[in-house]
Design an enzyme around this catalytic site. Structure first.
Site, PDB file in Angstrom:
ATOM      1  N   HIS A 246       8.592   4.288  -1.384  1.00 55.08           N
ATOM      2  CA  HIS A 246       7.792   3.266  -2.064  1.00 55.08           C
ATOM      3  C   HIS A 246       7.557   2.072  -1.146  1.00 55.08           C
ATOM      4  O   HIS A 246       6.707   1.236  -1.435  1.00 55.08           O
ATOM      5  CB  HIS A 246       8.404   2.865  -3.411  1.00 55.08           C
ATOM      6  CG  HIS A 246       9.640   2.033  -3.351  1.00 55.08           C
ATOM      7  ND1 HIS A 246      10.901   2.571  -3.432  1.00 55.08           N
ATOM      8  CD2 HIS A 246       9.816   0.699  -3.231  1.00 55.08           C
ATOM      9  CE1 HIS A 246      11.798   1.597  -3.367  1.00 55.08           C
ATOM     10  NE2 HIS A 246      11.160   0.449  -3.241  1.00 55.08           N
TER      11      HIS A 246
ATOM     12  N   ASP B  93      11.680   9.658  -2.828  1.00 58.23           N
ATOM     13  CA  ASP B  93      11.464   8.269  -2.436  1.00 58.23           C
ATOM     14  C   ASP B  93      11.968   8.045  -1.011  1.00 58.23           C
ATOM     15  O   ASP B  93      12.957   7.372  -0.792  1.00 58.23           O
ATOM     16  CB  ASP B  93      12.153   7.317  -3.412  1.00 58.23           C
ATOM     17  CG  ASP B  93      11.712   5.866  -3.215  1.00 58.23           C
ATOM     18  OD1 ASP B  93      10.818   5.623  -2.379  1.00 58.23           O
ATOM     19  OD2 ASP B  93      12.266   4.984  -3.898  1.00 58.23           O
TER      20      ASP B  93
ATOM     21  N   SER C  39      15.556  -2.167  -0.859  1.00 52.09           N
ATOM     22  CA  SER C  39      14.969  -0.824  -0.890  1.00 52.09           C
ATOM     23  C   SER C  39      14.921  -0.195   0.490  1.00 52.09           C
ATOM     24  O   SER C  39      14.539  -0.841   1.470  1.00 52.09           O
ATOM     25  CB  SER C  39      13.547  -0.872  -1.445  1.00 52.09           C
ATOM     26  OG  SER C  39      13.564  -1.139  -2.816  1.00 52.09           O
TER      27      SER C  39
END
EC number: 3.4.21.-
Length: 174
Positions: free
Chosen positions: A35, A65, A147
């Site tokens: 992402h 992801d 992230s």
């Protein structure tokens, strides 16, 4: 640049590097969250965007992801994870997480945090049709910008930070 350190998207946005990896042909890549890599093809190691990390080589999101950024300078690919106390951890292999395992997560917003694996093969719906499955669930906190960061136990790479609920002041699930 090492795992857990900040990477910056051309046009704005910050994520964390997970692990530096090498292909069978010897090419080096930065592994991070998909992402993150879906939002930009060019990535930098500094917020002023003067130090090029490299260009996106692939993205898998949603479903998975993860994303790969091909290093523009192979010598910049550090095989360690930054522990946010001035030291680094050598990563010597990859493994599979198990429930109850003590793990650490390194990311560029909140630094190093520890916890345990609470579940495997988790599925998360991030909204807007973005569903990711096959995830490791932990009680380690995370916040935006973490992230892509490294999840590891000792010198073993386990996974990348995808997302979570809560924060590092009150706790949460990642």
């Amino acid at each position: 640049i090492a795992g857990g350190e900040a990477i910056y998207a051309a046009g704005g946005g910050r994520c964390s590097l997970g692990f530096n990896v090498r292909s069978s042909s010897g090419a080096t890549y930065a592994l991070t969250a998909g992402h993150c890599t879906e939002i930009a093809s060019t990535w930098y190691t500094n917020s002023g965007q003067t130090s090029l990390l490299g260009t996106r080589a692939g993205t898998s999101f949603p479903g998975n992801d993860y994303g790969l950024i091909r290093h523009s300078n192979a010598s910049a690919a550090d095989g360690r994870v930054y522990l946010y106390n001035g030291s680094y951890r050598d990563i010597t292999g990859a493994g599979n997480a198990y429930v109850g395992q003590t793990v650490q997560r390194s990311g560029s917003t909140t630094g190093l945090h520890s916890g345990r694996v609470t579940g495997l093969n988790a599925t998360v719906n991030y909204g807007g049709g973005d569903i990711v499955s096959g995830l490791i669930q932990t009680n380690v906190c995370a916040e935006p910008g973490d992230s892509g960061g490294a999840l590891f136990a000792g010198s073993t790479a386990l996974g990348l930070t995808s997302g979570g609920s809560g924060n590092c002041r009150t706790g949460g699930t990642t």
